[in-house]
Design a protein around this motif. Structure first.
Motif, PDB file in Angstrom:
ATOM      1  N   GLN A   1       0.737  -1.255   0.086  1.00  0.00           N
ATOM      2  CA  GLN A   1       0.141   0.114  -0.064  1.00  0.00           C
ATOM      3  C   GLN A   1       0.931   1.260   0.103  1.00  0.00           C
ATOM      4  O   GLN A   1       0.573   2.212  -0.628  1.00  0.00           O
ATOM      5  N   VAL A   2       1.818   1.198   0.866  1.00  0.00           N
ATOM      6  CA  VAL A   2       2.899   2.483   0.854  1.00  0.00           C
ATOM      7  C   VAL A   2       3.583   2.414  -0.614  1.00  0.00           C
ATOM      8  O   VAL A   2       3.407   3.804  -0.764  1.00  0.00           O
ATOM      9  N   LEU A   3       4.033   1.648  -1.072  1.00  0.00           N
ATOM     10  CA  LEU A   3       4.628   1.718  -2.465  1.00  0.00           C
ATOM     11  C   LEU A   3       3.890   2.047  -3.467  1.00  0.00           C
ATOM     12  O   LEU A   3       4.286   2.890  -4.212  1.00  0.00           O
ATOM     13  N   ALA A   4       2.653   1.511  -3.644  1.00  0.00           N
ATOM     14  CA  ALA A   4       1.740   1.869  -4.624  1.00  0.00           C
ATOM     15  C   ALA A   4       1.305   3.193  -4.370  1.00  0.00           C
ATOM     16  O   ALA A   4       0.991   3.737  -5.641  1.00  0.00           O
ATOM     17  N   ASP A   5       1.150   3.865  -3.416  1.00  0.00           N
ATOM     18  CA  ASP A   5       0.680   5.034  -3.201  1.00  0.00           C
ATOM     19  C   ASP A   5       1.880   5.758  -3.713  1.00  0.00           C
ATOM     20  O   ASP A   5       1.378   7.186  -4.235  1.00  0.00           O
ATOM     21  N   ALA A   6       3.115   5.436  -3.736  1.00  0.00           N
ATOM     22  CA  ALA A   6       4.127   6.452  -4.221  1.00  0.00           C
ATOM     23  C   ALA A   6       4.663   6.101  -5.688  1.00  0.00           C
ATOM     24  O   ALA A   6       5.542   6.714  -6.184  1.00  0.00           O
ATOM     25  N   GLY A   7       3.606   5.276  -6.432  1.00  0.00           N
ATOM     26  CA  GLY A   7       3.831   5.090  -7.976  1.00  0.00           C
ATOM     27  C   GLY A   7       4.578   3.974  -8.301  1.00  0.00           C
ATOM     28  O   GLY A   7       5.157   3.609  -9.328  1.00  0.00           O
ATOM     29  N   PHE A   8       5.004   3.100  -7.257  1.00  0.00           N
ATOM     30  CA  PHE A   8       5.811   1.926  -7.510  1.00  0.00           C
ATOM     31  C   PHE A   8       4.685   1.060  -8.028  1.00  0.00           C
ATOM     32  O   PHE A   8       3.451   0.539  -7.702  1.00  0.00           O
TER      33      PHE A   8
ATOM     34  N   TYR B   1       7.272  -7.784  -5.030  1.00  0.00           N
ATOM     35  CA  TYR B   1       8.227  -7.156  -5.894  1.00  0.00           C
ATOM     36  C   TYR B   1       7.760  -5.696  -6.265  1.00  0.00           C
ATOM     37  O   TYR B   1       6.581  -5.482  -6.767  1.00  0.00           O
ATOM     38  N   ALA B   2       8.540  -4.587  -6.053  1.00  0.00           N
ATOM     39  CA  ALA B   2       8.096  -3.356  -6.422  1.00  0.00           C
ATOM     40  C   ALA B   2       9.003  -2.668  -7.092  1.00  0.00           C
ATOM     41  O   ALA B   2      10.243  -2.609  -6.862  1.00  0.00           O
ATOM     42  N   ARG B   3       8.656  -2.033  -8.272  1.00  0.00           N
ATOM     43  CA  ARG B   3       9.522  -1.164  -9.052  1.00  0.00           C
ATOM     44  C   ARG B   3       9.154   0.008  -9.252  1.00  0.00           C
ATOM     45  O   ARG B   3       7.683   0.311  -9.743  1.00  0.00           O
ATOM     46  N   TRP B   4      10.057   1.043  -9.090  1.00  0.00           N
ATOM     47  CA  TRP B   4       9.538   2.449  -9.610  1.00  0.00           C
ATOM     48  C   TRP B   4      10.522   2.759 -10.828  1.00  0.00           C
ATOM     49  O   TRP B   4      11.590   2.443 -10.787  1.00  0.00           O
ATOM     50  N   GLY B   5       9.895   3.125 -11.858  1.00  0.00           N
ATOM     51  CA  GLY B   5      10.611   3.082 -12.947  1.00  0.00           C
ATOM     52  C   GLY B   5      10.460   2.402 -14.304  1.00  0.00           C
ATOM     53  O   GLY B   5       9.637   1.358 -14.029  1.00  0.00           O
ATOM     54  N   LYS B   6      11.302   2.323 -15.364  1.00  0.00           N
ATOM     55  CA  LYS B   6      10.909   1.507 -16.601  1.00  0.00           C
ATOM     56  C   LYS B   6      11.540   0.183 -16.208  1.00  0.00           C
ATOM     57  O   LYS B   6      12.445   0.070 -15.590  1.00  0.00           O
ATOM     58  N   LYS B   7      10.704  -0.845 -16.673  1.00  0.00           N
ATOM     59  CA  LYS B   7      11.137  -2.237 -16.651  1.00  0.00           C
ATOM     60  C   LYS B   7      12.478  -2.249 -17.407  1.00  0.00           C
ATOM     61  O   LYS B   7      12.447  -1.718 -18.865  1.00  0.00           O
ATOM     62  N   GLY B   8      13.437  -3.009 -16.881  1.00  0.00           N
ATOM     63  CA  GLY B   8      14.714  -3.243 -17.836  1.00  0.00           C
ATOM     64  C   GLY B   8      15.514  -2.054 -17.916  1.00  0.00           C
ATOM     65  O   GLY B   8      16.323  -1.924 -18.887  1.00  0.00           O
TER      66      GLY B   8
END
Length: 383
Positions: free
Chosen positions: A34-41, A55-62
């Motif tokens: 929840q915390v990470l999704a709210d920040a755009g991850f 698994y949480a990623r901010w930014g482009k895959k690869g």
């Protein structure tokens, strides 16, 4: 839209209140998602078997540059609850210390890197990706935790170019040690089968205990090595010898013994297994007993040679703490043993004195300082 910085102390407390004893998720990963999704991850639950992972990623895959943090929210059992002076899942703060199972190992570390990552991408969105790989199976068998996350990443084109594992690494003072590798770890179980008989007529029996004692003496008589450039000497410890014999006048038919080996880069699980088997074969030939052996290799030794990654982390630690960390490979195993097959990895985290102990606790101010260190590492990495 401006956001208040994420408080890693409050997040640590919220995580401690989730009783996530392996393999229970108990709400810890739900909270972080929840915390990470709210920040755009972009968040994905990578559950396997009874294990929960996130698994949480901010930014482009690869992305060409993708800095990763790895950690775990599962904790070891409380033990005798009556011996705790505070609620193990209460996150009470007393005299500047927060009490609770996982306070040190390693919910504070996870809270610190989540808070640092969220603030970083909100304040200075990087040209690259920030990846968080968080497992619920580090304190258990670790077969469906970080391994499952890395398997999923490989299957889905996800990557980290460098990774920091947030395990507690400091023996005495925040900043005094970081890990650039780990010793290998393996356990061997020996079952020695002889011939039962009367202790007054040993010529009619084959004593498996004599053979086992001889084998254990052979295995411990000489050191495995003297250490290497980045590792201390390997160690072999006898952890149990048993035959379950209640009688004093009976030579038993069977005896069992177990050894645990922590080994450096002079050895592998395979080479040490061959060494143990060769010694067992010699004792078999000398005594006429049969010796069966089972081996489990928990992890091979590895080292990330000192270089750009370790220097960057050490520099951030020194700037924030005034302490220059020793580069070490000491201690037990960690999930870095899996990450090292994916990308260069080092470890840095809190002082680990109370981990797994009764009244496990963390100094509140250290959580804030750890977030500051992780934040500086992110800024330096993407500068």
């Amino acid at each position: 839209m401006s956001h208040a910085p994420v408080d890693p102390v409050a997040l640590t407390a919220d995580l401690i209140r989730c009783p996530s004893v392996t393999p229970e998720e108990a709400g810890a990963l739900v909270l972080l998602e929840q915390v990470l999704a709210d920040a755009g991850f972009d968040c994905t639950r990578v559950d396997r078997g009874v294990t929960s992972n996130l698994y949480a990623r901010w930014g482009k895959k690869g992305a060409n540059r993708a800095f990763g943090f790895n950690g775990h929210t599962d904790v070891v059992p409380v033990g005798d609850r009556a011996k705790w002076t505070r609620d193990p899942f209460g996150a009470e703060v007393v005299d500047g210390w927060m009490y609770g199972r996982g306070a040190t190992d390693m919910k504070s570390g996870v809270a610190a890197f989540v808070a640092a990552a969220v603030d970083f991408v909100r304040q200075t969105p990087p040209d690259g990706a920030v990846v968080l790989a968080i497992t619920g199976d580090e304190e258990g068998d670790a077969t469906d935790g970080t391994v499952a996350l890395l398997d999923w990443m490989a299957a889905n084109g996800e990557r980290m170019t460098h990774c920091l594992v947030g395990e507690p690494t400091c023996p005495e003072t925040l900043g005094d040690m970081m890990k650039i590798g780990r010793r290998g770890s393996m356990t061997a179980w020996f079952t020695v089968t002889g011939v039962q008989g009367h202790s007054a007529y040993p010529h009619r029996a084959k004593n498996p205990l004599h053979a086992l004692v001889s084998l254990m003496h052979r295995l411990t008589a000489e050191p495995l090595d003297e250490g290497t450039d980045h590792f201390d000497a390997s160690t072999l410890q006898i952890t149990t010898v048993d035959c379950g014999n209640p009688a004093t006048n009976v030579i038993p038919a069977e005896a069992r013994g177990t050894v645990n080996i922590r080994f450096n880069d002079l050895h592998s699980g395979e080479s040490l297994t061959a060494r143990l088997r060769a010694e067992a074969d010699r004792v078999e030939a000398e005594t006429g007993v049969k010796i069966a052996m089972a081996v489990q290799v928990s992890g091979e030794s590895f080292v990330t040679p000192p270089g750009e990654l370790s220097e960057m982390v050490a520099r951030a630690v020194t700037v924030e703490t005034g302490v220059t960390p020793q580069l070490s490979t000491s201690g037990g195993t960690s999930d870095a043993r899996f990450v090292k097959d994916h990308c260069p990895v080092v470890e840095f985290g809190l002082v680990g004195k109370t981990m797994h102990a009764v009244d496990e606790r963390v100094e509140v101010e250290q959580i804030r300082r750890l977030k500051a260190i992780y934040g500086r590492i992110l800024r330096d990495y993407f500068a």
